[in-house]
Design a protein around this motif. Structure first.
Motif, PDB file in Angstrom:
ATOM      1  N   LYS A 334      20.157  16.883   7.430  1.00 12.17           N
ATOM      2  CA  LYS A 334      19.773  16.081   8.238  1.00 12.17           C
ATOM      3  C   LYS A 334      18.192  15.592   7.774  1.00 12.17           C
ATOM      4  CE  LYS A 334      18.768  15.188  13.127  1.00 12.17           C
ATOM      5  NZ  LYS A 334      18.028  16.038  14.111  1.00 12.17           N
ATOM      6  N   VAL A 336      14.836  13.785   8.587  1.00  9.26           N
ATOM      7  CA  VAL A 336      13.950  13.848   9.868  1.00  9.26           C
ATOM      8  C   VAL A 336      12.720  12.792   9.658  1.00  9.26           C
ATOM      9  CG1 VAL A 336      12.624  14.844  11.678  1.00  9.26           C
ATOM     10  CG2 VAL A 336      14.778  15.941  10.773  1.00  9.26           C
ATOM     11  N   GLU A 412      17.025  20.632   7.600  1.00  7.77           N
ATOM     12  CA  GLU A 412      16.185  19.298   7.553  1.00  7.77           C
ATOM     13  C   GLU A 412      15.378  19.121   6.565  1.00  7.77           C
ATOM     14  OE1 GLU A 412      15.992  19.198  12.598  1.00  7.77           O
ATOM     15  OE2 GLU A 412      14.424  19.545  11.510  1.00  7.77           O
TER      16      GLU A 412
END
Lengths: 417, 121
Positions: A334, A336, A412
Motif C-alpha cells: 500500500k 501512503v 506500506e
C-alpha cells in the motif's frame, strides 16, 4: 480450435520479452497475437535514442531496441500472428481473435499474458471547447505520421502537455521544418525529463509555458489558432490571461491510459490508480493463469523496466503451466502519502525469491527517504537524492523479511522528508 | 561572459553557471554537484554536440521512410545543415539496420546510419 500453452496478447516490448522468457523457461508452445502489421509495438515510431541504457548498457533508438527482441523471437521460432485483433479473452482462458487470412480464431490457452500496452488520452477526455477543425492530433499520432508514414501533419504547431512524447515531438517537428510556437503545461512543473526540456525545447528556443492550458480551438476546416490561458492554483483558467496563438496544428500529449478493455471484460480486478490489473509478484492477476505486464499494467517511463517486468510475467506463466506455483498466501502492498501506487499490489509469502516493489510518487522531493513499514515498524529506509512523479522507483523486499509476515498483512511505502 | 546551463548528465538537472573570458575559454564553473557537471559545462561552451535522429526517404520500400541516427553526436550548430542533406537523400529498398545512408554528413566525419529495416514493397 487451436491450442497453445501460452497466448501472449500484444507483440510490443512487453509481449516479446514475456514470450522469450517463457520459452527460455522451457515452454515450447507459445503464440503472440499482434494487432499491427509488425512486431515491436510503439518502439517502431520512437526513433529517438535513450532506450536500453539500463538493460543493455548502451543507448539505442526505439527500432533498434525492438529489433533485438524481434530477432530473438525469430531465432527461437516463437509463433506469432500479425494484423490480428484479439476480441475477447474468457475466464477459462479461451482467446478469440480475428484476421484477414484465418478469419475468426478460437484458441485455448493454458496461460494468457496480457501485454496490450497503453493509448494516449484523447481530446474528448480533456473537454477543450472549440470547433472540430482538422489539425488536432495526439502527439503519438503525429509521431507515426512523421516517423513511419513520412509526412508532416502541420507547419505551425502548439503542443499541449509537456510529457516526454510532447517534448520529443516538439524537436522532431522543428527538425522537419515546422515552427513550434509553444508547449503549454497545466501543472506548475513539467513531467518530462530535464534532458528532454533542455535538448528538445531550449536548444530550439521553444517556449514552455507552465500553469497554462488551451481553452479554445479555432478554425473552420483546418485549425487556425488556439486560445491559451494561465491557470490558478486550482488549475482553473484565468480569463484575463487569455491570448490567441495562430497555428494550424494542436498536438496533445496529455497522458497515457493502459488499454484494459479485454482485461475488464474477463472480470479481472483493476487498480484505480494504475488503471491496470491488480497483480502479485509474478504479475498474475486475480484470475489464475492470466498475467499482465508492461504498460497495460501501469505506465512505465523506461522500456527497460517494461522488459524486466515482462520477463517476470513470462517466468510466472511458465511456472504456472509447469505446476511450480507456490501455494498462495498473500500480503498486500500500500502506498501512503506521496506514494501513489505500488506494483505488485500483493506478494505471495511462499515465493522463493526477493521481490522488487515498483512505485511512483505524486510530487517532487529532494534528499528524502523512502520508508517501508510493516505493522508500523520501519523495515527498510533508503535515502534518495531526488524523487519525481516522472521516474519510477523501487525497493526490494528480501525473502528473509517475508518470513516475518503473516497472511493478509499490509506493507506500506511512504516518503519521509 | 556568463552562461547558464542546465546539466543533463543525470536526472538531478543541476543549474550550472559557466564564466567565459573574451577568448571564449571557460574560466570557472559553479552550481555543479559533481565532476561530470563541470566537464559537461565546459563541453557545452567550447564544443556542444547532439545526437541526431531523423528519417530518410526510401524508394520502393514497404514504408516511405526509414529511421536513422548519427553514428556519434554531431556539432550542435551543424544539425540543421545535416537535416538539409539528409532530407535531400533517397535510399533504395531494401534497407537494413546499420546501413550507412549518408556517409560523412556535412564533412563532419560522421555517418548517418539506418536504425530499422525497410524491406522492398
Amino acid at each position: 480450435m487451436l491450442s497453445y500453452d501460452i497466448v501472449v496478447v500484444g507483440g510490443g516490448p512487453a509481449g516479446l520479452a514475456a514470450a522469450i522468457k517463457a520459452r527460455e523457461c522451457g515452454i515450447e508452445s507459445i503464440l503472440i497475437l499482434e494487432r499491427a502489421e509488425f512486431l515491436g509495438g510503439i518502439l517502431g515510431q520512437c526513433i529517438h535514442t535513450g532506450f536500453g541504457l539500463q538493460y543493455f548498457g548502451e543507448e539505442l533508438s526505439g527500432p533498434e531496441y525492438a529489433d533485438r527482441f524481434i530477432r530473438q523471437v525469430e531465432d527461437l521460432k516463437i509463433e506469432y500472428k500479425l494484423d490480428t485483433m484479439v476480441l475477447q479473452v474468457t475466464e477459462d482462458k479461451k482467446v478469440y481473435a480475428v484476421n484477414k487470412t484465418d478469419g475468426l480464431l478460437e484458441i485455448q490457452a493454458k496461460a494468457v499474458i496480457l501485454a496490450m500496452g497503453c493509448r494516449e488520452r484523447p481530446r474528448g477526455a480533456l473537454n477543450i471547447a472549440g470547433t472540430r477543425a482538422s489539425g488536432v492530433l495526439s502527439a503519438g499520432t503525429a509521431q507515426k505520421y512523421v516517423n513511419i508514414d513520412g509526412y508532416m501533419p502541420g507547419k505551425k504547431v502548439v503542443i499541449l502537455g509537456s510529457g516526454d512524447i510532447g517534448l520529443i515531438m516538439a524537436r522532431r517537428m522543428t527538425l522537419e521544418g515546422a515552427k513550434v510556437e509553444c508547449v503549454c503545461e497545466l501543472m506548475p512543473y513539467s513531467s518530462g525529463l530535464t534532458r528532454n526540456i533542455v535538448q528538445c525545447l531550449n536548444d530550439f528556443d521553444i517556449p514552455l509555458y507552465l500553469s497554462c492550458t488551451v481553452v479554445d480551438i479555432h478554425g473552420k476546416d483546418r485549425v487556425s489558432g488556439v486560445t491559451i490561458a494561465n491557470v490558478d492554483e486550482n488549475l482553473k483558467p484565468i480569463p484575463e490571461s487569455e491570448r490567441f496563438i495562430e497555428c494550424d496544428t494542436l498536438l496533445l500529449s496529455v497522458g497515457l491510459i493502459p488499454e484494459n478493455e479485454l482485461t475488464s471484460a474477463v472480470g479481472i480486478s483493476i487498480d484505480r490508480v494504475t488503471s491496470g490489473a491488480v497483480v502479485d509478484e509474478y504479475r498474475e492477476t486475480d484470475h489464475e493463469g492470466i498475467f499482465a505486464c508492461g504498460n497495460v499494467l501501469h505506465v512505465h517511463d523506461l522500456v527497460d523496466f517494461v522488459t524486466q517486468e515482462s520477463q517476470i510475467a513470462g517466468e510466472g506463466a511458465a511456472n504456472y503451466i509447469k505446476g511450480k506455483k507456490e501455494k498462495a498466501k498473500y500480503i498486500s502492498t500500500k502506498g501512503v502519502g506521496a506514494v501513489r501506487y505500488i506494483v505488485p499490489q500483493k506478494v505471495n509469502l511462499n515465493c522463493s525469491e526477493d521481490v522488487k516493489l515498483f512505485f511512483r510518487v505524486g510530487s517532487t522531493f529532494t534528499n528524502a527517504s523512502v520508508v517501508v513499514k510493516h505493522n508500523d515498524e520501519t523495515i527498510i529506509k533508503r535515502k534518495r537524492p531526488r524523487l519525481t512523479p516522472g521516474e519510477m522507483e523501487d525497493v526490494t523486499l528480501k525473502q528473509d523479511m517475508l518470513k516475518n509476515f503473516k497472511e493478509n498483512d499490509v506493507v506500506e511505502i511512504t516518503v519521509e522528508v | 561572459m556568463i552562461r547558464n546551463i542546465i546539466c543533463v548528465t543525470c536526472p538531478m538537472g543541476c543549474s550550472l553557471v559557466a564564466e567565459l573570458n573574451e577568448q571564449g575559454e571557460v574560466i570557472s564553473v559553479s552550481g555543479n554537484t559533481c565532476k561530470r557537471g563541470e566537464t559537461y559545462a565546459i563541453n557545452e561552451c567550447i564544443n556542444p554536440v547532439r545526437s541526431l535522429t531523423t528519417t530518410v526517404r526510401v524508394e520502393d520500400g514497404l514504408y516511405n521512410v526509414v529511421p536513422c541516427k548519427s553514428a556519434s553526436p554531431l556539432p550542435k550548430e551543424k544539425i540543421f545543415d545535416c537535416m538539409k542533406v539528409i532530407n535531400s537523400t533517397c535510399s533504395k529498398a531494401p534497407v537494413a539496420i546499420g546501413d550507412v545512408l549518408v556517409a560523412n554528413v556535412c564533412e563532419t566525419g560522421i555517418d548517418i546510419v539506418a536504425t530499422n529495416h525497410n524491406p522492398t514493397k
